[in-house]
Design a protein around this motif. Structure first.
Motif, PDB file in Angstrom:
ATOM      1  N   GLU A 253       0.843  -1.367   0.149  1.00 61.74           N
ATOM      2  CA  GLU A 253      -0.014   0.106  -0.046  1.00 61.74           C
ATOM      3  C   GLU A 253       0.885   1.003   0.013  1.00 61.74           C
ATOM      4  O   GLU A 253       0.550   2.312  -0.843  1.00 61.74           O
ATOM      5  CB  GLU A 253      -0.928  -0.110   1.347  1.00 61.74           C
ATOM      6  CG  GLU A 253      -2.056   1.077   1.244  1.00 61.74           C
ATOM      7  CD  GLU A 253      -2.394   1.128   2.570  1.00 61.74           C
ATOM      8  OE1 GLU A 253      -2.290   0.236   3.381  1.00 61.74           O
ATOM      9  OE2 GLU A 253      -3.518   1.962   2.810  1.00 61.74           O
TER      10      GLU A 253
ATOM     11  N   ASP B  15       2.533   1.837  -3.215  1.00 62.07           N
ATOM     12  CA  ASP B  15       1.469   2.115  -4.066  1.00 62.07           C
ATOM     13  C   ASP B  15       1.134   3.610  -4.108  1.00 62.07           C
ATOM     14  O   ASP B  15       0.922   4.215  -5.163  1.00 62.07           O
ATOM     15  CB  ASP B  15       0.069   1.344  -3.560  1.00 62.07           C
ATOM     16  CG  ASP B  15      -0.849   0.888  -4.940  1.00 62.07           C
ATOM     17  OD1 ASP B  15      -0.387   1.604  -5.908  1.00 62.07           O
ATOM     18  OD2 ASP B  15      -1.644   0.437  -4.453  1.00 62.07           O
TER      19      ASP B  15
ATOM     20  N   SER C 110       3.035   0.019 -10.005  1.00 63.74           N
ATOM     21  CA  SER C 110       2.043  -0.673  -9.049  1.00 63.74           C
ATOM     22  C   SER C 110       1.007  -1.329  -9.764  1.00 63.74           C
ATOM     23  O   SER C 110       0.817  -2.557  -9.688  1.00 63.74           O
ATOM     24  CB  SER C 110       1.641   0.418  -8.194  1.00 63.74           C
ATOM     25  OG  SER C 110       0.461  -0.012  -7.498  1.00 63.74           O
TER      26      SER C 110
ATOM     27  N   LYS D 132       0.269  -5.429  -9.772  1.00 63.42           N
ATOM     28  CA  LYS D 132      -1.010  -5.850  -9.428  1.00 63.42           C
ATOM     29  C   LYS D 132      -1.722  -6.591 -10.424  1.00 63.42           C
ATOM     30  O   LYS D 132      -2.421  -7.689  -9.998  1.00 63.42           O
ATOM     31  CB  LYS D 132      -1.948  -4.613  -8.805  1.00 63.42           C
ATOM     32  CG  LYS D 132      -1.647  -4.321  -7.699  1.00 63.42           C
ATOM     33  CD  LYS D 132      -2.691  -3.113  -7.286  1.00 63.42           C
ATOM     34  CE  LYS D 132      -2.488  -2.802  -5.725  1.00 63.42           C
ATOM     35  NZ  LYS D 132      -3.247  -1.317  -5.699  1.00 63.42           N
TER      36      LYS D 132
END
Lengths: 286, 338
Positions: B196, B199, B219, B223
């Protein structure tokens, strides 16, 4: 957190001047930091005082009457008391070893050494700053200890200038030993290990010497060790310069020229251990 | 032209352990690289090499265009270091700490003092400026630590796990500061265990494991490779598995190669990758309800560092704490997974 982004405009640090001027300046910045800490953690200074004061009182009154000083017939305790003080003073200054060691190990542990090593500062300054601050602390301890010594009957007999020279040699020895502490502090993993590692070897070192008892009654082998012990040279020099009883002087060279021997020993220790410690610092990893 | 932080073939061994096993990095000027990995992956070792604290066994590195191995002191003039291992002195006040660091960066005493005042204002530490850092909260201490790294406004910054151990509010505050810093053009290398965090802050992410960079990309790219968000449903009876899978399939994210619903018959769990988050979750529940499918549990699962690692290496990120812990959906999903 709303101020202008102006404060983030980039700039490099000023170019380090390098050389001895920068080294002195950086060392003083670090020494100041350590002195501030000393004031904020007075316990350290206070505990540092209790042990030598205890030694003065215990040795003076417990051993005082039992240890004859050669050349002074009769068991006059005041003779031993005067004989003893230089030994206690010398032992006290060498305790700076543990302080420097624990302090530097603590800085390693907490990540401060990493902070310092990432800065464009003089390489030896962190250690020099620490040892200088320890020297100030040792000098303060000495001052208190001298007052206590005077109270129990210790006197100087050859005037202030010589006494000051004696104290100077003692402080120089303490400064030299704090470099040994610095090396220990950089070599161990925890501040606790640095404290015990800084103290353990001090006991044989200070006891196999002329600090507390005359060496003339030791076995020959120990007597040689004691005569050449850097610690003995400083104790002997201090006794001479204070005009205190010295016991029977041995024929060994350092006992015949104690002031010079003390000076040379201290400078040699500084030269060797400063080199080793700074080298260790450069590659130190927490 | 190599970037503001550039490393090639960095190797560092500690005894038997290869902490760095040939790390290459290239961070263009003014961008943020997130170095993502579990404890012991080599993140901190990489930062220590790049900040002159540790000499690598082999390899080359340049920071701000300067050779790290040949001119370490020049590099030190151009970098700021903050994070878990570059501490402040807890017995000194905030002001004294910053002043000392300024002077050791070779600023004059006056300039260092002025700069310390500026930074204390900037980081909301003015009220606590003359108290020993020992009395600071965790968040305040991190801010002071970050301020110490910014004393000379360095063009290149390194932050080692800047928010590990902070509560969400303090983490958010620190993220805001870091974002502002980056918007001023600072090149930043940031290590983190939190996907996170990377990110939120990083332009590019390099995933590091066992001393090697095993993947790099944005990011979104990472993902996508990891499968993104997933909806997980646990149905009440085995007969409901097939219809549930059919419904979930309709919600699956398009364009991803893993869009098929996966079914675990033993636990009666159906999982499908999605895009659309909580809003989509509500639709899924409604749709399942309409078809009379009764569920024991449903959750939205976001990719965690573990997922990234599973996807990239086939093994879990051992001893990395559960990431994304603040997201209740993820927590529920994880509980459901047990």
């Amino acid at each position: 957190m709303t101020a202008s982004t102006e404060s983030f405009t980039h700039s490099r640090a000023p170019r380090p001047s390098g050389g001895p001027a920068q080294a002195v300046r950086d060392s003083l910045v670090v020494a100041k930091r350590n002195l501030i800490r000393m004031v904020r953690i007075p316990e350290v200074v206070i505990f540092g005082l209790i042990q030598p004061i205890m030694f003065v009182v215990l040795f003076s009154y417990v051993f005082g009457g039992a240890i004859p000083v050669p050349g002074h017939p009769g068991n006059d305790p005041s003779v031993y008391r005067e004989y003893l003080m230089a030994g206690i003073f010398a032992q006290t200054v060498t305790f700076a070893t543990a302080g420097a060691g624990a302090g530097i190990a603590d800085d390693m542990h907490k990540g401060l050494i990493d902070r310092f090593r990432s800065l464009p500062m003089s390489r030896g300054a962190v250690l020099t700053g620490r040892t200088l601050a320890d020297l100030v602390q040792t000098a303060l301890t000495m001052l208190v200890l001298i007052v206590v010594a005077v109270i129990v009957g210790w006197r100087i007999h050859d005037g202030f200038p010589r006494a000051l020279a004696g104290i100077g040699l003692l402080l120089l020895l303490g400064y030299a030993f704090s470099w040994i502490g610095a090396l220990i502090g950089l070599s161990v993993r925890t501040p606790e290990a640095a404290t015990s590692g800084g103290l353990i070897w001090l006991f044989p070192l200070t006891f196999i010497s002329n600090a507390f008892v005359p060496t003339s009654n030791m076995p020959a082998f120990l007597r040689h060790v004691a005569d050449w012990n850097p610690f003995s040279a400083t104790v002997q020099a201090a006794r001479q310069l204070f005009g205190n009883p010295q016991g029977a002087a041995s024929n060994a060279w350092p006992m015949q020229h104690p002031a010079l021997a003390s000076l040379l020993w201290s400078l040699l220790i500084i030269a060797v251990f400063r080199t080793l410690a700074v080298r260790k610092y450069r590659s130190a990893t927490a | 032209m190599p970037g503001a932080i550039y490393a090639e073939g960095l190797v560092k061994t500690f005894g038997e352990v290869r902490a760095l096993d040939g790390v290459d990095l290239d961070v263009p000027e003014g961008t943020v690289l997130g170095l993502l990995g579990p404890n012991g992956a080599g993140k901190t070792t990489a930062v220590r090499v790049l900040t002159t604290l540790l000499r690598p066994d082999s390899g080359r590195a340049r920071v701000a265009g300067i050779d790290v191995l040949k001119h370490p002191n020049e590099v030190r003039r151009s970098i700021g270091l903050s994070g878990q291992f570059a501490a402040v002195d807890e017995y000194l006040t905030g002001r004294e700490n910053l002043q000392m660091v300024g002077q050791l960066y070779q600023m004059g005493a006056k300039a260092a003092k002025a700069r310390a005042g500026e930074l204390l204002d900037r980081f909301n530490l003015s009220d606590a400026a003359d108290r020993p850092a020992k009395t600071y909260s965790g968040g305040m201490r991190r801010r002071l630590d970050l301020a110490a790294a910014l004393v000379v406004r360095p063009p290149v910054m390194f932050m080692d796990e800047p928010t590990t151990g902070l509560d969400p509010r303090n983490r958010q505050q620190l993220w805001d500061v870091i974002k502002e810093l980056v918007s001023g053009g600072t090149t930043l290398l940031l290590t983190t265990q939190y996907l996170e965090e990377a990110d939120n802050l990083a332009h590019d992410i390099a995933v590091i494991d066992h001393g090697r960079v095993i993947e790099r990309g944005t990011s979104d790219q990472l993902k996508a490779r990891t499968g993104g968000e997933r909806v997980e449903v646990v149905v009440q009876t085995p007969e409901m598995i097939e219809p549930a899978a059919a419904i979930l399939h309709r919600f699956s994210a398009k364009g991803l190669n893993k869009a098929e619903a996966t079914v675990d018959r033993h636990t009666r769990r159906v999982t499908v990758p999605v895009t659309g988050g909580a809003k989509l979750l509500a639709e899924v529940i409604r749709e399942l309800d309409t078809h009379g499918i009764e569920i024991d549990d449903i959750g939205l699962r976001r990719p965690t560092l573990d997922d990234v690692f599973l996807a990239l290496t086939g093994h879990a990120a051992e001893d990395a704490p559960a990431t994304d812990a603040e997201s209740p959906a993820a927590q529920r999903a994880e509980e459901a997974a047990k």
